[in-house]
Motif scaffolding. Structure first.
Motif, short mmCIF file in Angstrom:
data_model
loop_
_atom_site.label_atom_id
_atom_site.label_comp_id
_atom_site.label_asym_id
_atom_site.label_seq_id
_atom_site.Cartn_x
_atom_site.Cartn_y
_atom_site.Cartn_z
N ASP A 25 4.44 6.20 11.69
CA ASP A 25 3.55 5.22 11.10
C ASP A 25 2.13 5.77 11.20
O ASP A 25 1.63 5.98 12.31
CB ASP A 25 3.66 3.88 11.85
N ALA A 83 -3.64 -4.34 7.32
CA ALA A 83 -3.31 -3.89 8.66
C ALA A 83 -4.32 -4.52 9.62
O ALA A 83 -5.48 -4.72 9.26
CB ALA A 83 -3.39 -2.37 8.74
N GLU A 107 -6.78 -4.16 12.29
CA GLU A 107 -7.52 -3.05 12.89
C GLU A 107 -7.71 -3.28 14.39
O GLU A 107 -7.68 -2.36 15.18
CB GLU A 107 -8.89 -2.91 12.22
N GLU A 156 0.32 0.56 5.12
CA GLU A 156 1.01 1.85 5.29
C GLU A 156 2.24 1.72 6.19
O GLU A 156 2.70 2.71 6.74
CB GLU A 156 0.04 2.88 5.87
N GLY A 157 2.74 0.51 6.34
CA GLY A 157 3.89 0.28 7.21
C GLY A 157 5.11 1.05 6.73
O GLY A 157 5.35 1.21 5.54
N GLN A 200 -0.58 4.41 10.74
CA GLN A 200 -1.59 3.45 11.20
C GLN A 200 -1.75 3.43 12.71
O GLN A 200 -2.78 3.03 13.22
CB GLN A 200 -1.20 2.04 10.73
N ASN A 201 -0.70 3.82 13.40
CA ASN A 201 -0.78 3.75 14.87
C ASN A 201 -0.14 4.95 15.56
O ASN A 201 -0.05 4.97 16.78
CB ASN A 201 -0.13 2.44 15.36
N TYR A 237 3.86 -5.44 12.22
CA TYR A 237 3.45 -4.05 12.05
C TYR A 237 4.12 -3.40 10.84
O TYR A 237 3.68 -2.38 10.35
CB TYR A 237 3.79 -3.24 13.30
N THR A 290 2.59 -3.85 6.34
CA THR A 290 1.16 -3.53 6.34
C THR A 290 0.94 -2.49 5.25
O THR A 290 1.91 -1.93 4.72
CB THR A 290 0.74 -2.95 7.71
#
Lengths: 250, 813, 331
Positions: free
Chosen positions: B714, A184, A186, C149-150, B716-717, C144, C147
């Motif tokens: 998600d 990912a 960052e 944890e996508g 991650q974001n 995105y 990834t």
């Protein structure tokens, strides 16, 4: 015309995307104009010199292994440039795998070259000293093995190639390869800076590659290109262009 | 009992408008000079606004103003602010509104506003914030604290704060692995009976973890509002489930005296619990309009509706169930971590209550907590707690039943709540229950025994599954006002503050008044949906509450009218009040029906008499809203207004049981629902079509909850994956059976004058539970321990590839 | 990202000839946007996820309408709606594969206005990309979805080069199976590209899904007679049966003689950015009986080379099963 391209990151903040590819055309056109101007100048105005004979005794200029290095590097750089700009100029090829494989090849040969140059070759022959800077302005001063222009070109290419390799490796870590899955991101801003540096260095590399190729094929310099293929130059060519006190071939 | 109106179909007056498209919703209204406001929402899941630069936007031609959190009364976490500033807690949270001459200009202006944000850590899974060292959704913690005590759950009323609760890594690991975490702190806890002793007497004991993922309400009508101010009055076109119960609250929100607020809401395109009471965004609409002194429409887009339109809480839990050798549930121990999103509350206790009523365990213990995450705010959604519990409980109970060698319907029958059933931690009573009969009725209509005998393997790739599910919700309250007016022309105006959220109950409950008045329905006029229609204080439309509560209110208003008519007639024709009767829209002397008045005549007499007969005087116990309405109508007819003080004890229950047969395709993970049968236990049926609609609608959404709908983020974001309606996947016409069978016990509840209770929420709970049970049955009793169960999960299970999401992860695929 | 939900201020051109349309498209190049049914247009624009300056509405071009019989098959005008494909007797009679695929697109309302050209030229399925994030496909420099944890349940199994989005088209795989030819006009000349080569993956062009260049218009789709009245199999598996993209779809055309498969075309949808021709299967079943045994023997070939992501492993058994069904000829 924009210099840097920006985009919004996942948080909606503006981050650098990379260098503007408008600059690719600027670089291409500028290089073409300058080289064309040089060619015209040389053809029309420059003092014509007699071309030294390629006959006679041969002086060894490049070992086979160094010639191989040069051409592998040249090939990989050209492949990298071609595959890198293909999607930018709308050329539809499956470029990415070729690009990173060529990048790996370049990386390995550059590492090889650095090690060889430091430990096995006359490293000093390529160093630029203060006295080298007088050379372009005084026709009487002749260089050793490498001219001021050759050294300048070498170091410029060194800086640019190391820059594209260093940033390229970081970008390489961000794609899927047979060895790892991409992580990912960052910090998208940092990634953008790497793309910017990679792109900027690429533009420089394109410009210097164009200059390099131009001079390599110029009539008065083409014997150097021949030497990069065959390994030798003639004694006449050496004497005309080099100071034998400074360059004592094997 | 023979009724004139109750139990008979009728056409509610709003049907034609809905079919022809002439029905108007809040977004359809325009006013001269109206401006359009739109929201700028947060791109970040957690943080704060550092600065806003709107200068460029405000300089644009056509832009008339900007409205930010600074223009609203201050609010502190965990309250869900209409506009965020210091605490941004989810992507999509509104930051400000911009008003302009057109929507296009407003949107163009939004793009010119520069906001500097400061980002904070965020989390989208409750267990990830519960673990020691895990990120917190708010800077001050992850859970609701009431008055400083370490209590969690419930609403975001005043006196609450955000605090922190953490478990050790070992405790989290234990919980994720499906075991009860030893020594872990909880936010709330209740129990009755000796749980351990009762488990000791059980012959079948199972322990299972479970996850239910929250899902957005996605009301088809988004919560657009339009407001304008004239002569000190605020006229507000809005979209609420309830018309009058939130009047004072809305008045406070828009900063106006309740007497000067006119709320207009003839039709509401769904709310499902998210629009029971006024919601924060209404404050922006009303106050922004006032600040600009122009009519203003704040349109909420489909995406905005996903973000601010509320969502069901998710659960991550553990349950231990014990059966005695006679099939009775001896003990239940349950622990639930509720995902409260960025605000609102989780429903763990209600979920546990569902278990307590539906299986009547001898002893039970509940431990729970409500944790915040940086996902959309959560709130009540059709059977909050009960229905998601029903969903995961059903296959778990099936497993216990199978282990005990019990038929799955028999297991339910043995434990079914009858009239003596007790509920919840306090083991309270209920008003009535014919639920055991409902199970029998469903089994017969569905043909449970015959279907049980059918082969499981239909073809090489198709397997059959049958399942049973149960739904419950409390279904009735009391204490609200009824109001009606008999006009001198003989028309009976039935006033109701019940919202029209699409179920037709606003009209159905008024049939109780017509029933009591023994009048023709054609002579009745429904007054609703507009503050200037003089509406009473009616119950909220939520919690399956309307039918029971408002038939009582209608009834008491009718009784008040009858009392007044008899008094007027007795005064004029002699005799005692009790000597008079009603019938044929007349009040008359029982012994001589020539002596009496028509309803039209008595209305005229009421006007002449004044006083309490025509609204000059009214009961003190009426709500202020009702009083204002009575005052506004005084002298226009016979005014009847009364508060429901009829006897009420215990919980009024609504029950439903469903049975489902599916054909599951083992090669695609998809299934077809071959048969759906739902039986309601909601007392007397007052409106058969309305009941069918409730059962079908609830059933369809139950299928959605079981197999399609969920929040996906998600991690991650902090971005939600399924904002749009098509991504949220409510079931479509081809995902549900063409014919869904439904029925009801149709037995009267003694505490309702017409015998009726509500059924809105159990109708979904029984469907989701039955479908989950059938899916499990088709897969030889496999437990996914999770809702929804989607095609990919079924395929992964069949392929035995171990790729299904485990570890109690939530808000994920 | 705020939800805008109103059209941006932009120009609108409504040409009535292909030449004019192509001229306008060429003039505006990437600043222009061709629109037919608009079903994969208005969302992008209202979300401001794409920002063209002008819309070029093709609906007024009569020559792009209608289904015609030709010397070698049929020609379908680009503006033919998906509903027309499901009802036209030429299609339902000879190329029922296409009719079936068109009939499973989205919902009846969308099929009533959505066109064949729009369905094949529509953008890919990836919720991150469609949210308007500036990923590779949007011209950015990262993905995105793929990834650690996508959330990539719907994404690609094959040939993902940085972008892991999948084709959303239901008719695209059917057209590849039918060896359709795509007629592309640039205003002055016409070129014809096979359906198989019409679609491009991210390794070739990460920001486009087809070979269409700015200024080019897909004007018609030609289906050769070769596969008319062949044995067909179509199946689309989606979460919902209406208004949903495929999780995986399969389109197959076969020539079967005395129960033996002489020639076949199998194409899967929603497993990579383009329709995926299953040529290994086609080769493996050539000359074999069309039955369960053959299907069982070859189905696993369909997933060779798959590279599943975090949440899309289920697509492997699903693809295998759908191939099995297509080969054996029934569900």
């Amino acid at each position: 015309m924009e210099i840097i391209r920006y985009r919004r990151d996942v948080w909606g903040e503006e981050v650098i995307l990379g260098v503007s590819w408008d600059l690719l055309w600027v670089v291409a056109v500028t290089a073409l104009i300058l080289l064309a101007a040089h060619a015209i100048f040389m053809a029309v105005l420059a003092k014509k010199k007699a071309k030294p004979s390629s006959e006679g005794p041969r002086i060894k200029r490049h070992d086979a292994i160094d010639r191989a290095f040069h051409w592998i590097m040249a090939g990989s750089v050209l492949v990298l440039i071609l595959t890198g700009i293909a999607p930018i100029v709308g050329l539809r090829i499956s470029w990415l795998n070729i690009h990173w494989i060529a990048g790996l090849v370049l990386t390995f040969v550059v590492i090889f070259h650095i090690i060889r140059a430091i430990f096995w070759q006359d490293f000093k022959a390529m160093l630029l000293g203060p006295s080298d800077f007088k050379e372009p302005f005084d026709e009487k001063i002749k260089p050793g093995k490498y001219s001021f222009e050759q050294k300048g070109m070498h170091w410029a290419m060194t800086v640019l190639v190391i820059a594209v390799i260093a940033t390229g490796i970081i970008l390489f870590l961000h794609i899927n390869t047979p060895w790892w899955n991409r992580p990912a991101v960052e910090n998208e801003a940092t990634l953008g800076i790497f793309f910017l540096l990679h792109g900027t260095a690429t533009l420089g590399l394109i410009a210097f590659t164009a200059i390099h190729i131009y001079f390599a094929v110029r009539p008065e310099k083409i014997f150097y290109t021949r030497s990069m293929v065959t390994g030798w130059i003639s004694e006449a060519e050496m004497k005309e262009n080099h100071d034998t006190n400074k360059w004592k071939p094997e | 009992m023979t009724f004139m109106h109750i139990g008979k179909d009728f056409t509610p007056p709003d049907v034609e408008g809905k079919v022809t498209g002439t029905a108007r919703y809040a977004e359809d209204f325009r006013r001269d000079g109206m401006v359009f406001a739109r929201l700028l929402t947060s791109p970040i899941p957690s943080g704060r606004v550092v600065s806003i630069d709107a200068s460029e936007a405000l300089a644009m031609p056509g832009v008339v103003g900007i409205f930010t959190a600074d223009d609203l009364p201050p609010s502190a976490p965990p309250a869900n602010p209409a506009l965020a500033k210091d605490f941004i807690t989810y992507v999509g949270q509104p930051i400000l509104a911009v008003a302009a001459e057109s929507e296009e200009i407003a949107e163009a202006a939004i793009e010119r506003i520069a906001i500097e944000f400061e980002r904070r850590p965020f989390v989208v899974d409750p267990l990830d914030t519960l673990v020691e060292g895990g990120p917190d959704p708010y800077p001050m913690g992850n859970t609701l604290i009431r008055e400083g005590a370490a209590a969690a759950a419930g609403t975001t009323a005043s006196g609450t704060a955000v605090g922190s609760i953490k478990w050790t890594r070992d405790q989290i690991a234990s919980f994720r692995a499906g075991r009860f975490p030893t020594g872990a702190p909880w936010g709330e806890e209740w129990a009755y009976g000796d749980v351990d002793a009762n488990f000791a007497q059980c012959t079948t004991v199972i322990e299972e973890p479970f996850v239910t993922i929250g899902l957005p309400h996605h009301s088809l009508e988004s919560r657009t509002g339009m407001a304008y101010w004239e002569n000190g009055k605020c006229y507000f076109h809005g979209s609420l489930q309830s018309q009058t119960v939130g009047h004072a609250q809305l008045a406070r929100m828009v900063d106006v005296d309740p007497a000067n607020l006119v709320f207009i809401n003839e039709n509401t395109g769904g709310g499902f619990g998210s629009k029971i009471f006024p919601y924060p965004m209404m404050a922006v609409t009303g106050r922004f309009a006032k600040a600009l002194n122009r009519p203003l429409q704040l349109r909420i887009t489909r995406a905005d509706e996903f973000y601010i339109g509320s969502a069901r809480s998710g659960m991550q839990g553990w349950i231990k169930v014990g059966l005695r050798d006679n099939g009775r549930v001896g003990a239940v121990d349950i622990a639930i971590i509720g995902d409260a999103g960025s605000g609102g509350g989780a429903s763990g206790s209600s979920a546990a209550e569902h278990v307590s009523i539906m299986y009547q365990p001898e002893a039970m213990r509940y431990r729970g907590m409500s944790l915040y995450t940086n996902t959309t705010p959560r709130g009540a959604q059709r059977g909050p707690g009960q229905n998601e519990m029903a969903a995961v409980l059903s296959p778990i109970m099936d497993k216990a039943g199978r282990q005990a060698g019990l038929d799955l319907v028999e297991l339910r029958r043995i434990n079914a709540p009858g009239p003596d059933a007790l509920i919840g931690p306090r083991q309270g009573t209920i008003s009535s229950s014919y639920y055991p009969q409902a199970i029998d009725q469903a089994a017969e209509l569905f043909g449970w025994e015959a279907k049980k005998a059918l082969p499981r393997q239909i073809s090489a790739t198709k397997v059959r599954g049958i399942g049973v599910g149960e739904g419950y919700h409390s279904a009735g309250a009391s204490g609200y006002d009824g109001l009606l007016r008999i006009a001198p022309d003989g028309k009976i105006h039935l006033h109701t503050g019940v919202g029209n959220l699409g179920t037709y109950s606003y009209a159905a409950v008024l049939r109780a008044a017509a029933e009591t008045l023994q009048c023709s329905w054609e002579n009745c006029v429904i007054e609703h949906g507009h503050g200037e229609n003089h509406l009473p204080h009616s119950t909220y439309q939520g919690g399956s509450n309307t039918i029971f509560t408002e038939t009582r209110s209608s009834h008491v208003a009718a009784l008040d009218a009858i009392r007044k008519m008899k008094q007027i007639a007795a005064a004029d024709f002699g005799g005692a009040v009790d000597d008079y009767s009603i019938g044929g829209e007349r009040v008359f002397l029982s012994s001589d029906n020539s002596k009496g008045y028509t309803y039209a005549e008595v209305a005229q007499k009421a006007i002449e008499l004044g006083g309490e007969y025509s609204g000059q005087v009214f009961a003190e116990d009426l709500n202020d809203t009702t009083k204002r309405s009575v005052q506004a109508m005084q002298g226009t007819g016979l005014i009847a207004a009364a508060k429901d003080t009829l006897p009420k004890t215990g919980t009024t229950p609504g029950f439903a049981v469903a049975m489902v047969e599916i054909e599951l395709d083992t090669e695609t993970g998809k299934f077809d629902i071959l048969d759906y049968t739902g039986i309601a236990e909601c007392g007397t049926i007052i409106h058969p079509k309305g009941l069918r609609q409730a059962m079908n609608g609830g059933g369809v959404w139950g299928f959605g909850m079981a197999a399609y709908e969920r929040h996906v983020y998600d991690p991650q974001n902090g971005l939600p994956a399924n904002v749009g309606l098509y991504q949220a996947k409510p079931p479509t016409y081809l995902d549900v059976p063409l014919h869904m069978k439904s029925g009801a016990t149709d037995m009267p509840d003694p505490q309702s004058p017409v015998g009726s209770r509500g059924i809105g929420e159990p109708s979904q709970g029984c469907a989701v539970a039955a479908l989950m049970s059938a899916i499990s049955d088709a897969l030889d009793g496999h437990l996914f321990n999770r809702t929804p169960v989607t095609a990919d999960m079924i395929l992964n299970h069949i392929a035995q590839n171990d790729f299904n999401t485990g570890d109690l992860k939530t808000n994920t695929f | 990202m705020s939800s805008h939900d109103v059209m941006p201020d932009m120009g609108l051109y409504q040409p009535v000839t292909v030449e004019d349309a192509a001229g306008i498209a060429r003039q505006f190049s990437t600043r222009g946007w061709l629109v037919g049914g608009g079903q994969d247009t208005y969302g992008w624009l209202k979300d401001r996820a794409k920002r063209p300056e002008v819309l070029i509405d093709l609906k007024g071009i009569e020559s792009m309408r209608g289904i015609r019989e030709t010397a070698d098959g049929i020609e379908i005008g680009a503006l033919v709606t998906l509903t027309e494909l499901t009802t036209n007797s030429l299609i339902t009679g000879r190329y029922s594969l296409l009719a079936e695929a068109a009939g499973r697109v989205a919902s009846p309302q969308i099929r009533n206005v959505g066109t064949i050209a729009g369905n094949v030229a529509q953008d890919v399925r990836c919720w991150y990309y469609r949210r308007g994030l500036n990923c590779y496909r949007a011209g950015g420099n990262l993905c995105y979805a793929d990834t650690p944890e996508g959330m990539n349940r719907e994404h690609a199994l094959f040939n993902a080069s940085r972008c892991v989005a999948v084709t959303a088209s239901d008719t695209g795989p059917a057209l590849v199976a039918l060896e359709a030819q795509m007629v592309i006009h640039n205003g002055s000349s016409e070129r014809v590209v096979s359906a198989e080569n019409f679609f491009v993956g991210p390794n070739i062009d990460i920001t486009h899904t087809t070979v269409l260049r700015p200024g080019e218009i897909l004007t018609a789709v030609r289906i050769p007679a070769k596969w008319a009245n062949a044995e067909f199999y179509f199946e689309k598996v989606a979460d919902r049966n209406v208004w949903d993209f495929a999780l995986v779809s399969i389109s197959a055309a076969m020539r079967v003689n005395n129960g033996v498969i002489e020639e076949s075309r199998l194409v899967a949808g929603a497993v990579e950015a383009t329709p995926r021709r299953l040529d290994r299967i086609e080769q493996a079943i050539r000359g074999k009986a069309r039955n369960q045994q053959t299907a069982d023997e070859v189905a696993a070939l369909a997933i060779q080379g798959a590279r599943p992501l975090n949440f899309n492993h289920f697509k492997m058994p699903l693809l295998e099963n759908l191939v099995n069904r297509a080969v054996r000829g029934h569900a």
